[in-house]
Design an enzyme around this catalytic site. Structure first.
Site, short mmCIF file in Angstrom:
data_model
loop_
_atom_site.label_atom_id
_atom_site.label_comp_id
_atom_site.label_asym_id
_atom_site.label_seq_id
_atom_site.Cartn_x
_atom_site.Cartn_y
_atom_site.Cartn_z
N ASP A 138 0.80 -1.22 0.00
CA ASP A 138 0.00 0.00 0.00
C ASP A 138 0.84 1.28 0.00
O ASP A 138 1.98 1.30 0.45
CB ASP A 138 -0.86 0.04 1.26
CG ASP A 138 -1.99 -0.96 1.25
OD1 ASP A 138 -1.94 -1.90 0.43
OD2 ASP A 138 -2.91 -0.82 2.07
N HIS A 167 3.82 -2.04 3.06
CA HIS A 167 3.79 -0.68 2.49
C HIS A 167 5.06 -0.39 1.70
O HIS A 167 6.16 -0.73 2.15
CB HIS A 167 3.65 0.35 3.61
CG HIS A 167 2.34 0.27 4.33
ND1 HIS A 167 2.09 -0.67 5.30
CD2 HIS A 167 1.20 0.97 4.17
CE1 HIS A 167 0.84 -0.51 5.73
NE2 HIS A 167 0.27 0.47 5.07
ZN LIG Z 1 -2.71 3.24 3.16
#
Ligand SMILES: [Zn+2]
Length: 196
Positions: free
Chosen positions: A21, A166
């Site tokens: 992400d 991430h």
């Molecule tokens: Zn996010």
């Protein structure tokens, strides 16, 4: 929230999905893409619209490598669950058109920033033909808890799980180093990495 095993067509048995992400990010996305390529693994990237605008080539590198690209809003408002409908719609639609303009791919999946869902967010996700996706394993890599912690948490992943990592939002060297160890280990357990 849709689970990995509930997708259609369903993934093969012993599948696991890595989701990444908050990119694309010019430092970390290329390193993670290289790592995935090295292991022949496909992942799913939940990208932020305004970063797609800033890094269109990098965004295309994600889809060109066969990874799934998904909508993670235009500006990543962590307060999304409390925002008015009009604003939520704009967050979703701006990112959706940005991603499809740049890559030619219309995202099929949506993840709310921080996993913050509301009735409005869910309704608009459905209204725009997307499936809402959360995760099963969260190593909290964004908080940089140390490579060992991220590695240990990700290694709890099992058949049918969605892992959260991430590539944006800060220094992701810990995430990168953890994945370097985790991907081959999970593969050795007989798990297959699948994109959503
Ligand atoms: Zn996010």
């Amino acid at each position: 929230m849709r689970e990995l095993t509930e997708l259609s067509p369903p993934p093969p048995p012993k599948s696991i999905a890595l989701t990444i992400d908050d990119g694309p990010n010019p430092t970390w996305t290329p390193r993670i893409l290289d790592l995935l390529a090295e292991h022949g693994v496909h992942a799913t990237f939940f990208v932020i619209g305004e970063q797609v605008e800033e890094y269109p080539k990098l965004t295309r590198r994600i889809t060109d490598a066969g990874h799934q690209i998904c909508n993670h809003t235009e500006t990543h408002p962590i307060t999304i669950a409390g925002l008015p409908r009009k604003r939520v719609r704009k967050e979703i639609l701006d990112a959706q058109s940005r991603i499809s303009d740049v890559t030619g791919v219309v995202p099929q999946f949506f993840r709310s920033p921080g996993g913050a869902w509301s009735k409005t967010v869910l309704e608009l996700t459905a209204e725009h033909g997307m499936i809402p996706i959360d995760w099963a394993v969260d190593p909290r890599d964004w908080a940089r808890p140390g490579v060992a912690h991220i590695r240990r948490e990700l290694l709890k992943g099992k058949d049918g799980d969605i892992l959260l990592c991430h590539d944006g939002g800060g220094d992701r060297s810990q995430t990168h180093r953890a994945l370097k160890a985790v991907i081959p280990k999970l593969k050795k357990r007989g798990l297959t990495f699948v994109a959503l």
